[in-house]
Design an enzyme around this catalytic site. Structure first.
Site, short mmCIF file in Angstrom:
data_model
loop_
_atom_site.label_atom_id
_atom_site.label_comp_id
_atom_site.label_asym_id
_atom_site.label_seq_id
_atom_site.Cartn_x
_atom_site.Cartn_y
_atom_site.Cartn_z
N THR A 131 21.48 57.26 25.71
CA THR A 131 20.81 57.28 25.79
C THR A 131 20.39 58.82 24.84
OG1 THR A 131 20.11 59.36 27.67
CG2 THR A 131 21.89 59.28 27.23
N ASP A 132 19.07 59.05 24.60
CA ASP A 132 18.40 60.30 24.04
C ASP A 132 19.55 61.42 24.46
OD1 ASP A 132 16.85 61.08 25.66
OD2 ASP A 132 14.36 61.26 24.73
N GLU A 133 19.93 61.93 26.04
CA GLU A 133 19.92 62.93 26.29
C GLU A 133 21.35 63.22 25.66
OE1 GLU A 133 19.94 63.71 30.77
OE2 GLU A 133 18.42 62.42 30.42
N TYR A 156 26.55 63.54 33.68
CA TYR A 156 25.56 62.52 33.01
C TYR A 156 25.41 62.19 31.29
CZ TYR A 156 22.21 58.68 31.89
OH TYR A 156 21.76 57.78 30.74
N LYS A 160 27.69 59.91 28.70
CA LYS A 160 27.48 58.94 28.23
C LYS A 160 27.81 59.71 26.79
CE LYS A 160 25.17 55.42 28.63
NZ LYS A 160 24.80 54.60 29.39
P1 NAD Z 1 19.34 52.05 37.49
O1 NAD Z 1 20.44 53.34 37.75
O2 NAD Z 1 18.53 51.90 37.07
O3 NAD Z 1 20.78 50.50 36.73
C1 NAD Z 1 21.95 50.75 37.31
C2 NAD Z 1 23.19 49.28 37.37
O4 NAD Z 1 23.65 49.78 37.30
C3 NAD Z 1 22.85 49.25 39.17
O5 NAD Z 1 22.00 47.68 39.10
C4 NAD Z 1 23.90 49.39 39.20
O6 NAD Z 1 24.18 48.48 40.21
C5 NAD Z 1 25.30 49.63 37.58
N1 NAD Z 1 26.16 49.80 38.06
C6 NAD Z 1 26.27 51.14 37.98
N2 NAD Z 1 28.04 51.34 38.56
C7 NAD Z 1 28.53 50.34 38.16
C8 NAD Z 1 29.53 49.84 38.29
N3 NAD Z 1 31.26 50.66 38.02
N4 NAD Z 1 30.33 47.99 37.87
C9 NAD Z 1 28.84 47.64 37.43
N5 NAD Z 1 27.96 47.91 38.07
C10 NAD Z 1 27.76 49.01 37.83
O7 NAD Z 1 20.13 52.42 35.46
P2 NAD Z 1 18.79 52.49 34.55
O8 NAD Z 1 17.97 53.34 33.88
O9 NAD Z 1 17.98 51.35 34.46
O10 NAD Z 1 19.50 52.22 32.90
C11 NAD Z 1 20.56 51.23 32.45
C12 NAD Z 1 21.38 51.90 31.07
O11 NAD Z 1 19.82 52.78 30.65
C13 NAD Z 1 21.65 53.12 31.77
O12 NAD Z 1 23.57 53.06 31.15
C14 NAD Z 1 21.47 54.74 31.08
O13 NAD Z 1 21.99 55.62 30.70
C15 NAD Z 1 20.83 53.70 30.24
N6 NAD Z 1 19.53 54.75 29.66
C16 NAD Z 1 18.27 54.68 31.13
C17 NAD Z 1 17.20 55.33 30.54
C18 NAD Z 1 16.00 55.22 31.72
O14 NAD Z 1 15.16 56.35 31.25
N7 NAD Z 1 16.62 55.20 33.01
C19 NAD Z 1 16.87 55.76 29.23
C20 NAD Z 1 17.81 55.47 27.91
C21 NAD Z 1 18.81 55.25 28.15
O1 DAU Z 2 16.25 60.21 28.25
C1 DAU Z 2 16.61 59.95 28.33
C2 DAU Z 2 17.26 59.35 30.19
O2 DAU Z 2 15.81 59.88 30.99
C3 DAU Z 2 18.26 58.66 30.98
O3 DAU Z 2 19.32 58.35 30.17
C4 DAU Z 2 17.90 58.85 32.50
O4 DAU Z 2 19.15 57.87 32.96
C5 DAU Z 2 16.61 58.85 33.25
O5 DAU Z 2 17.13 59.51 34.01
C6 DAU Z 2 15.48 60.07 31.89
O6 DAU Z 2 16.58 61.20 32.80
P1 DAU Z 2 15.83 62.62 33.04
O7 DAU Z 2 16.94 63.91 33.44
O8 DAU Z 2 14.90 62.63 32.13
O9 DAU Z 2 14.78 61.89 34.27
P2 DAU Z 2 14.06 62.37 35.54
O10 DAU Z 2 12.72 61.09 35.86
O11 DAU Z 2 15.28 62.67 36.77
O12 DAU Z 2 13.21 62.73 35.01
C7 DAU Z 2 12.55 63.69 34.23
C8 DAU Z 2 11.96 64.56 34.02
O13 DAU Z 2 11.58 65.41 35.74
C9 DAU Z 2 12.98 66.15 33.96
O14 DAU Z 2 12.08 67.43 33.36
C10 DAU Z 2 13.57 66.58 35.35
C11 DAU Z 2 11.81 66.66 36.04
N1 DAU Z 2 12.19 66.44 37.75
C12 DAU Z 2 12.81 65.10 37.58
C13 DAU Z 2 12.55 65.29 39.17
C14 DAU Z 2 13.39 64.11 39.94
C15 DAU Z 2 11.49 67.04 38.23
O15 DAU Z 2 10.74 68.63 38.09
N2 DAU Z 2 11.21 66.71 39.88
C16 DAU Z 2 11.65 65.97 40.56
O16 DAU Z 2 12.33 65.89 41.64
#
Ligand code: NAD
Ligand code: DAU
Length: 350
Positions: A131-133, A156, A160
């Site tokens: 992730t970019d975080e 988190y 990562k």
């Molecule tokens: P998600 O939470 O939707 O899915 C995570 C999956 O991992 C789920 O299916 C869960 O059951 C599985 N999992 C969790 N713990 C596990 C374990 N101990 N063993 C096996 N499986 C397990 O997540 P996502 O949003 O699809 O993110 C997927 C990947 O991409 C992550 O590594 C996250 O850090 C990265 N990522 C997410 C975003 C985003 O915006 N969502 C952006 C950049 C990177």
């Molecule tokens: O940047 C990549 C990341 O983006 C991934 O690595 C993470 O897995 C993914 O969850 C996401 O993280 P964020 O924290 O940016 O996403 P989230 O959707 O939780 O929140 C987006 C923005 O909205 C953040 O500034 C917090 C705000 N927010 C979020 C929630 C859930 C609110 O204001 N209210 C809310 O209830």
């Protein structure tokens, strides 16, 4: 036939990656390993489960004996590792879970891959999806490149970041063939409604308050999930070993502007008078350690591997809203039971 292990394939991004690989590469057998936590859902893959080149395995990446056995049994040629605890708010409540899955789980997979590939690393690849975080927070200027110093702020992003360091350490120390990518915020179908976009779509639909953290001034860089899956495909097949690629949409939105846009689109789709849904906006206590701004420079991926995002944000958002509005059964299933407890603790009792 090449055997590819995708971890976390029942989650949001993982399900899109599994669908893309199973359909596009009949010469690969795709093994989807997932624990099926609250975020994992086999409903996300109903259209894939009958395919001959697909196998689902339920299991926990934290269980090293199980992981070692699995790698010995199947002899995977490649790994695309997405399994993770992924929600920042949950990491603030329960950081240890993030250390177990994101750090220890990743190291277990690295060990198992190293063990079965140690005699011959040729044609093998461990792809770590991150992730970019990990880069921390930007002010109003600047952009994250692959050279930006790591500066994670949430449990988190710290977990990562740690997993990224382990992946690079296994490359440098043991010669494990690895590649990494760091992506910005994804949106699209099958995202669990704890994250901003699906949570707010669901709340607008149900006339529930829209809990905006702080003043809604934080900025995120949004990318269509299918464009992320395509980037993973390109990097998996053409990325240079040991390298990192940033993935992002050059699409920055202040939260409050994005929320207003969602309200406007949904007023239209739900036949409400313009301005109705905006009245649901409620400013709540800010997220602890809330990063102000993320913005990704994906120039390296674009120049070296020719990837570009395919979809304009407004079009993607409309599609996403249409998808959630049509998926009443999916939404009902994922928001029953445990979700209600989570929602109470996160938003009602605070
Ligand atoms: P998600 O939470 O939707 O899915 C995570 C999956 O991992 C789920 O299916 C869960 O059951 C599985 N999992 C969790 N713990 C596990 C374990 N101990 N063993 C096996 N499986 C397990 O997540 P996502 O949003 O699809 O993110 C997927 C990947 O991409 C992550 O590594 C996250 O850090 C990265 N990522 C997410 C975003 C985003 O915006 N969502 C952006 C950049 C990177
Ligand atoms: O940047 C990549 C990341 O983006 C991934 O690595 C993470 O897995 C993914 O969850 C996401 O993280 P964020 O924290 O940016 O996403 P989230 O959707 O939780 O929140 C987006 C923005 O909205 C953040 O500034 C917090 C705000 N927010 C979020 C929630 C859930 C609110 O204001 N209210 C809310 O209830």
């Amino acid at each position: 036939m090449k055997k590819i292990l995708i971890t976390g394939g029942a989650g949001f991004i993982g399900s899109h990656v599994v669908r893309l690989f199973v359909g596009k590469y009949p010469g690969y057998h795709i093994f989807n390993l997932d624990k099926l936590t609250y975020a994992g859902n086999l409903e996300n893959l109903r259209d894939v489960e009958q395919m001959e080149n697909y196998t689902f395995i339920r299991g926990d990446i934290v269980d090293s004996d199980f992981i070692n056995q699995l790698f010995l049994q199947y002899g995977f040629d490649g790994v695309i590792h997405l399994a993770a605890e992924s929600h920042v708010d949950r990491s603030i409540t329960n950081p240890l879970e993030f250390v177990y899955t994101n750090v220890i789980g990743t190291v277990n997979l690295l060990n198992a891959a190293r063990n079965i590939w140690k005699e011959n690393m040729e044609g093998r690849l461990f792809y770590h999806v991150s992730t970019d975080e990990v880069y921390g927070s930007l002010g109003h200027e600047g952009i994250f490149t692959e050279e930006t110093r790591y500066d994670p702020h949430s449990p988190y992003s710290a977990s990562k970041a740690s997993s990224d360091h382990f992946v690079r350490a296994y490359h440098d120390t043991y010669g494990l063939p690895v590649v990494l990518s760091n992506c910005s915020n994804n949106y699209g179908s099958y995202q669990f409604p704890e994250k901003l976009i699906p949570l707010f779509i669901n709340n607008i639909k149900n006339n529930k308050p829209l809990p905006v953290y702080g003043k809604g001034e934080n900025i995120r860089d949004w990318l269509w999930v299918e464009d992320h899956a395509r980037a993973i495909d390109v990097i998996f097949h053409s990325g240079k070993k040991g390298e990192t690629y940033n993935i992002g949409g050059h699409n920055e939105w202040k939260n409050i502007d994005l929320i207003r846009l969602m309200c406007k689109i949904m007023d239209r789709k739900l036949g409400r008078t313009p301005g109705t849904s905006e009245q649901l906006i409620t400013y709540v206590k800010d997220r602890a350690g809330h990063d102000l701004r993320y913005a990704i420079d994906s120039g390296k991926l674009q120049k070296e591997l020719g990837w570009v995002p395919s979809l304009q944000f407004e079009e993607g958002l409309e599609k996403t809203i249409d998808w959630y509005l049509s998926q009443t059964e999916w939404l009902k299933n994922v928001t029953s039971g445990e979700y209600q407890k989570y929602y109470e603790q996160q938003y009602v009792k605070r």
